[in-house]
Design a protein around this motif. Structure first.
Motif, PDB file in Angstrom:
ATOM      1  N   ILE A  99       3.465   2.404 -57.977  1.00 57.76           N
ATOM      2  CA  ILE A  99       4.718   3.166 -58.017  1.00 57.76           C
ATOM      3  C   ILE A  99       4.818   4.106 -56.822  1.00 57.76           C
ATOM      4  CG2 ILE A  99       5.970   4.959 -59.278  1.00 57.76           C
ATOM      5  CD1 ILE A  99       5.048   3.656 -61.868  1.00 57.76           C
ATOM      6  N   ASP A 100       3.713   4.778 -56.482  1.00 59.21           N
ATOM      7  CA  ASP A 100       3.721   5.690 -55.329  1.00 59.21           C
ATOM      8  C   ASP A 100       4.090   4.953 -54.048  1.00 59.21           C
ATOM      9  OD1 ASP A 100       3.059   7.790 -56.915  1.00 59.21           O
ATOM     10  OD2 ASP A 100       0.921   7.775 -56.435  1.00 59.21           O
ATOM     11  N   VAL A 103       7.801   4.018 -54.115  1.00 56.11           N
ATOM     12  CA  VAL A 103       8.648   5.199 -53.905  1.00 56.11           C
ATOM     13  C   VAL A 103       8.646   5.606 -52.429  1.00 56.11           C
ATOM     14  CG1 VAL A 103       8.869   7.659 -54.390  1.00 56.11           C
ATOM     15  CG2 VAL A 103       8.436   6.065 -56.250  1.00 56.11           C
ATOM     16  N   ASP A 104       7.458   5.607 -51.794  1.00 59.73           N
ATOM     17  CA  ASP A 104       7.379   5.968 -50.378  1.00 59.73           C
ATOM     18  C   ASP A 104       8.235   5.034 -49.526  1.00 59.73           C
ATOM     19  OD1 ASP A 104       5.694   8.026 -50.971  1.00 59.73           O
ATOM     20  OD2 ASP A 104       3.855   6.962 -50.455  1.00 59.73           O
ATOM     21  N   GLU A 106      10.806   3.165 -50.507  1.00 58.53           N
ATOM     22  CA  GLU A 106      12.222   3.355 -50.809  1.00 58.53           C
ATOM     23  C   GLU A 106      12.771   4.614 -50.140  1.00 58.53           C
ATOM     24  OE1 GLU A 106      14.430   1.519 -52.378  1.00 58.53           O
ATOM     25  OE2 GLU A 106      12.986  -0.087 -52.697  1.00 58.53           O
TER      26      GLU A 106
END
Length: 227
Positions: A99-100, A103-104, A106
């Motif tokens: 997920i990290d 997110v980075d 995106e």
């Protein structure tokens, strides 16, 4: 016997030990009474005691079996909970890492698309490439200065500082010699290929090619024989 509970249950092993001790004491007392009376006073009472003791021991064995089953179930549940919890933690950690990363990526894409116009991105890329070329040109100047201090045969084993092709816009030639001595040992084919890489006007003369290469690489010594 009451069903054991995790927090208030008595220790099954202690319960069984107490019960066994009580039964053994009763059995020994009955035998002692039988020896003293030779079962002559009231043999029916002795028989009744033996029967009762047999029933007590049977009940005790049943309790023991029940307690052991409960203990095995408790251990099984405990181990399963620990394993499941461990696996759950590992899965959650892996998911968090994925997920990290998503997110980075995106956020980076969003910021670039929203705040950096396409034309601006092209300009930044162009400037980045130009900076890399300037860095390579500076490297070439430093290499020329270092190679100028090399003399043959004294420094034949010294490394030859690399030179980027096309004034920094290209890479270092795959034919670039490692040392000054390696440069002087080039044959006709290798010297011609190296001179061609640096656009020096390669010829079929090994000595001429080497002279051009020496000049291009900043080495002061000139090999003019047969040029």
């Amino acid at each position: 016997m009451a069903a054991p509970a995790t927090s208030v249950r008595t220790n099954p092993a202690n319960t069984m030990a107490t019960a066994h001790a009580h039964a053994r004491s009763s059995w020994e007392k009955m035998l002692d009474d039988a020896i003293h009376t030779n079962f002559s006073d009231d043999s029916s009472d002795a028989a009744r005691q033996i029967k009762q003791l047999d029933m007590d021991i049977g009940e005790l064995d049943g309790q023991h079996t029940h307690e052991m089953k409960e203990i095995r179930l408790l251990i099984k549940d405990f181990l399963e909970e620990k394993v499941i919890e461990h696996l759950r933690q590992e899965v959650e950690e892996e998911i968090a890492l994925v997920i990290d990363a998503l997110v980075d990526e995106e956020v980076r894409t969003y910021l670039e698309d929203r705040y950096i116009p396409s034309a601006r991105q092209d300009e930044l890329e162009k400037n980045t490439k130009q900076l890399e070329i300037e860095r390579r040109r500076l490297h070439n100047l430093e290499s020329l200065r270092a190679n100028a201090d090399l003399l043959s045969p004294r420094d034949d084993n010294e490394p030859l500082r690399t030179i980027y092709m096309k004034h920094g816009e290209g890479d270092v030639s795959a034919h670039f010699p490692a040392t000054l001595g390696d440069l002087f040992r080039l044959d006709v084919k290798s010297s011609k290929a190296l001179a061609a890489d640096y656009e020096l006007g390669a010829s079929d003369s090994k000595d001429k090619n080497i002279n051009l290469i020496l000049l291009c690489f900043g080495v002061k010594y000139q090999r003019v024989r047969g040029a």
